[in-house]
Design an enzyme around this catalytic site. Sequence first.
Site, short mmCIF file in Angstrom:
data_model
loop_
_atom_site.label_atom_id
_atom_site.label_comp_id
_atom_site.label_asym_id
_atom_site.label_seq_id
_atom_site.Cartn_x
_atom_site.Cartn_y
_atom_site.Cartn_z
CD GLU A 199 -21.43 50.49 37.08
OE1 GLU A 199 -21.37 50.78 35.88
OE2 GLU A 199 -22.25 49.66 37.54
CB SER A 222 -14.97 48.80 30.16
OG SER A 222 -15.42 49.03 28.84
CG ASP A 237 -10.89 39.65 11.18
OD1 ASP A 237 -11.24 40.80 11.49
OD2 ASP A 237 -10.29 38.88 11.95
CG ASP A 297 -20.56 39.62 11.24
OD1 ASP A 297 -21.38 40.44 11.68
OD2 ASP A 297 -19.81 38.95 11.97
CG ASN A 298 -15.15 38.47 12.39
OD1 ASN A 298 -16.23 38.70 12.94
ND2 ASN A 298 -13.98 38.71 12.96
CB THR A 318 -20.51 53.55 23.43
OG1 THR A 318 -21.23 53.39 24.65
CG2 THR A 318 -19.04 53.71 23.76
CE1 TYR A 357 -17.51 48.35 22.81
CE2 TYR A 357 -18.50 49.17 24.85
CZ TYR A 357 -18.52 49.04 23.47
OH TYR A 357 -19.53 49.61 22.74
CG HIS A 358 -17.34 51.80 27.60
ND1 HIS A 358 -17.59 50.75 28.45
CD2 HIS A 358 -18.56 52.18 27.14
CE1 HIS A 358 -18.90 50.52 28.50
NE2 HIS A 358 -19.51 51.37 27.72
CE LYS A 393 -17.91 50.78 20.22
NZ LYS A 393 -18.29 50.43 18.86
CB VAL A 423 -29.78 48.76 21.80
CG1 VAL A 423 -30.98 48.43 20.92
CG2 VAL A 423 -28.96 49.89 21.18
CB THR A 447 -28.90 41.05 38.57
OG1 THR A 447 -28.85 41.20 37.11
CG2 THR A 447 -29.24 39.61 38.91
P1 NAD Z 1 -22.91 42.53 17.90
O1 NAD Z 1 -21.73 41.88 18.51
O2 NAD Z 1 -24.21 41.80 17.94
O3 NAD Z 1 -22.59 42.92 16.39
C1 NAD Z 1 -21.29 43.20 15.93
C2 NAD Z 1 -21.01 42.30 14.74
O4 NAD Z 1 -19.72 42.63 14.22
C3 NAD Z 1 -20.97 40.82 15.13
O5 NAD Z 1 -21.83 40.06 14.30
C4 NAD Z 1 -19.51 40.41 14.95
O6 NAD Z 1 -19.36 39.09 14.49
C5 NAD Z 1 -19.02 41.44 13.93
N1 NAD Z 1 -17.59 41.74 14.02
C6 NAD Z 1 -16.87 42.05 15.13
N2 NAD Z 1 -15.58 42.21 14.82
C7 NAD Z 1 -15.48 42.02 13.48
C8 NAD Z 1 -14.39 42.03 12.57
N3 NAD Z 1 -13.14 42.26 12.98
N4 NAD Z 1 -14.65 41.78 11.27
C9 NAD Z 1 -15.91 41.52 10.84
N5 NAD Z 1 -16.97 41.48 11.66
C10 NAD Z 1 -16.76 41.73 12.96
O7 NAD Z 1 -23.07 43.96 18.60
P2 NAD Z 1 -24.29 44.98 18.53
O8 NAD Z 1 -24.97 44.97 19.83
O9 NAD Z 1 -25.06 44.76 17.29
O10 NAD Z 1 -23.50 46.35 18.43
C11 NAD Z 1 -23.11 46.88 17.17
C12 NAD Z 1 -22.26 48.12 17.41
O11 NAD Z 1 -23.01 49.07 18.15
C13 NAD Z 1 -20.99 47.85 18.23
O12 NAD Z 1 -19.96 48.66 17.72
C14 NAD Z 1 -21.36 48.31 19.63
O13 NAD Z 1 -20.24 48.73 20.33
C15 NAD Z 1 -22.30 49.47 19.33
N6 NAD Z 1 -23.28 49.72 20.40
C16 NAD Z 1 -24.14 48.75 20.78
C17 NAD Z 1 -25.07 49.00 21.80
C18 NAD Z 1 -26.02 47.95 22.29
O14 NAD Z 1 -26.65 48.17 23.36
N7 NAD Z 1 -26.19 46.84 21.59
C19 NAD Z 1 -25.09 50.27 22.39
C20 NAD Z 1 -24.19 51.25 21.97
C21 NAD Z 1 -23.28 50.96 20.97
N1 USQ Z 2 -26.02 46.58 35.01
C1 USQ Z 2 -26.70 46.17 36.13
N2 USQ Z 2 -27.14 44.88 36.17
C2 USQ Z 2 -26.95 44.00 35.15
C3 USQ Z 2 -26.27 44.45 34.00
C4 USQ Z 2 -25.80 45.73 33.97
O1 USQ Z 2 -26.90 46.93 37.07
O2 USQ Z 2 -27.38 42.84 35.26
C5 USQ Z 2 -25.54 47.96 34.95
C6 USQ Z 2 -24.06 48.14 34.65
O3 USQ Z 2 -23.29 48.03 35.80
C7 USQ Z 2 -24.06 49.53 34.02
C8 USQ Z 2 -25.40 49.61 33.31
O4 USQ Z 2 -26.23 48.60 33.88
O5 USQ Z 2 -24.05 50.51 35.01
C9 USQ Z 2 -25.31 49.36 31.82
O6 USQ Z 2 -24.64 48.12 31.64
P1 USQ Z 2 -24.82 47.27 30.30
O7 USQ Z 2 -24.12 45.99 30.46
O8 USQ Z 2 -26.24 47.27 29.89
O9 USQ Z 2 -24.11 48.25 29.26
P2 USQ Z 2 -22.60 48.57 28.98
O10 USQ Z 2 -21.67 47.64 29.64
O11 USQ Z 2 -22.41 50.02 29.25
O12 USQ Z 2 -22.53 48.27 27.42
C10 USQ Z 2 -23.68 48.31 26.57
C11 USQ Z 2 -23.29 47.67 25.25
C12 USQ Z 2 -22.18 48.48 24.64
C13 USQ Z 2 -22.59 49.94 24.53
C14 USQ Z 2 -23.07 50.50 25.85
C15 USQ Z 2 -23.73 51.84 25.73
O13 USQ Z 2 -22.87 46.32 25.48
O14 USQ Z 2 -21.87 47.94 23.35
O15 USQ Z 2 -21.49 50.68 24.11
O16 USQ Z 2 -24.10 49.63 26.37
S1 USQ Z 2 -23.40 52.87 27.13
O17 USQ Z 2 -23.78 52.13 28.35
O18 USQ Z 2 -24.15 54.08 26.99
O19 USQ Z 2 -21.96 53.10 27.13
#
Ligand code: NAD
Ligand code: USQ
Length: 384
Positions: free
Chosen positions: A327, A179, A74, A31-32, A144, A181-182, A185, A211, A252
Amino acid sequence: MKVMIMGMDGYLGWTLSMYLSGRGHDVCGVDNMSRRRNVQEIESWSATPIKSMKERLEAYKKATGRELRFYEGDLQEPSFTDLVIAKEKPDCIVHLGEIPSAPYSMIDLDHCNYTQMNNIIGTNNILFAMKKHVPECHLLKLGTMGEYGTPNVDIPEGFFEIEYRGRKDTLPFPRQPGSWYHLTKVHGTYNIMFACKIWQLRSTDIMQGVVHGVVTDDMVNDDLLTRFDFDEVWGTALNRFCAQAIIGHELTPYGRGGQTRGYLALRDSMQCLTIAIENPPDAGEYRVFNQFDECYSVNKLAEYVVKVSKEFDLDAKIWNIENPRLEAEEHYYEPDMKHLPNLGFKPTYTLEDELRITIPKLVEYKDRIEAKRQSIMPKIKWTA
Ligand code: NAD
Ligand code: USQ
């Protein structure tokens, strides 16, 4: 099995490290620490008071007698990524080490580029190091469910059969991410698929839903807690609603609140990822697993939080605020989820029962949530 977890310090990464070690796997991680800095940047913090990585590793050893190895660095650095993979020669790499926030990537050009460079380059560095040092290794990559967007047809697991102008083929299902971000992926998906094809690497690309939750059985004391975010940038929907209920902030759901996504509990995410690790694909195989417990609209999630909060004497109220995102607020959503149940996955608890664990645990950190109340309301707008 020797498992290397990229993103070991994160919400999922720290939880998974302990979970896999408890099942007898030899776990190391990278991790970084950027997540901690990026949350500070927006003046928020984790509701749970998480320990430094050094303290976490010591606390884990004290509690279980088991060691986890950690490398700080990193993944965007090709030489660092090459070095750790060459040194550890893992059987499986779980790649969680990316920036996971849609709102963060939408702030401006710098945040978009930072997210895209970080996520796409990190994955490419892993792929090239795997080819060089561990071509047999299984790459379990977190994608995702948001790669697919919200199409008006059922969503298969990665691929679908299509007949077009009299000819048939099996093709990747269209990706319509919502987004910057998305989009990272989606780019990762195609890069991994290509690497599997040309170099006979093997990979599982996990299309994971949102999650929620904070407790797993491995967190036997507070030094072992994982992070839990609730601000507009790093908090995810259901986790935010729980934190909001605890400090008497209105829940919200954005806009009309019909936005529907797959959700799964943290403990079930651990179960699913472990099933994928312990059932690797063949050489050259690129497979896609959709991963969630159930689909819910954000309005429905808020209603569940109101209901369960009452059991803990919390009087939560719902406020459908203006949607900062672009959205669909009412849409069809019917994703498949067959691969993981076929391999034995069963959700542990119902959503309500998981909330009965999350909410009282978070009450312990009410003051920390209250201290960052200003970070809750959304300010980042998709179309600004
Ligand atoms: P998180 O940010 O808590 O964990 C990611 C970790 O990776 C962090 O600790 C960060 O410091 C590290 N990191 C990021 N860039 C790096 C780099 N260049 N080098 C080394 N370390 C690095 O996120 P999370 O919620 O644990 O999610 C983990 C993965 O799962 C992500 O890829 C996220 O997109 C995916 N994901 C999460 C959710 C969710 O709801 N949490 C849902 C779907 C997918
Ligand atoms: N939302 C609300 N109110 C809030 C927060 C979010 O209505 O206060 C809505 C958003 O507009 C969206 C939905 O809830 O429609 C999900 O938003 P989110 O912020 O929970 O999730 P998202 O931005 O999609 O991202 C999260 C994680 C990301 C993962 C993704 C899975 O941060 O890492 O990839 O969930 S998924 O949504 O299936 O793409």
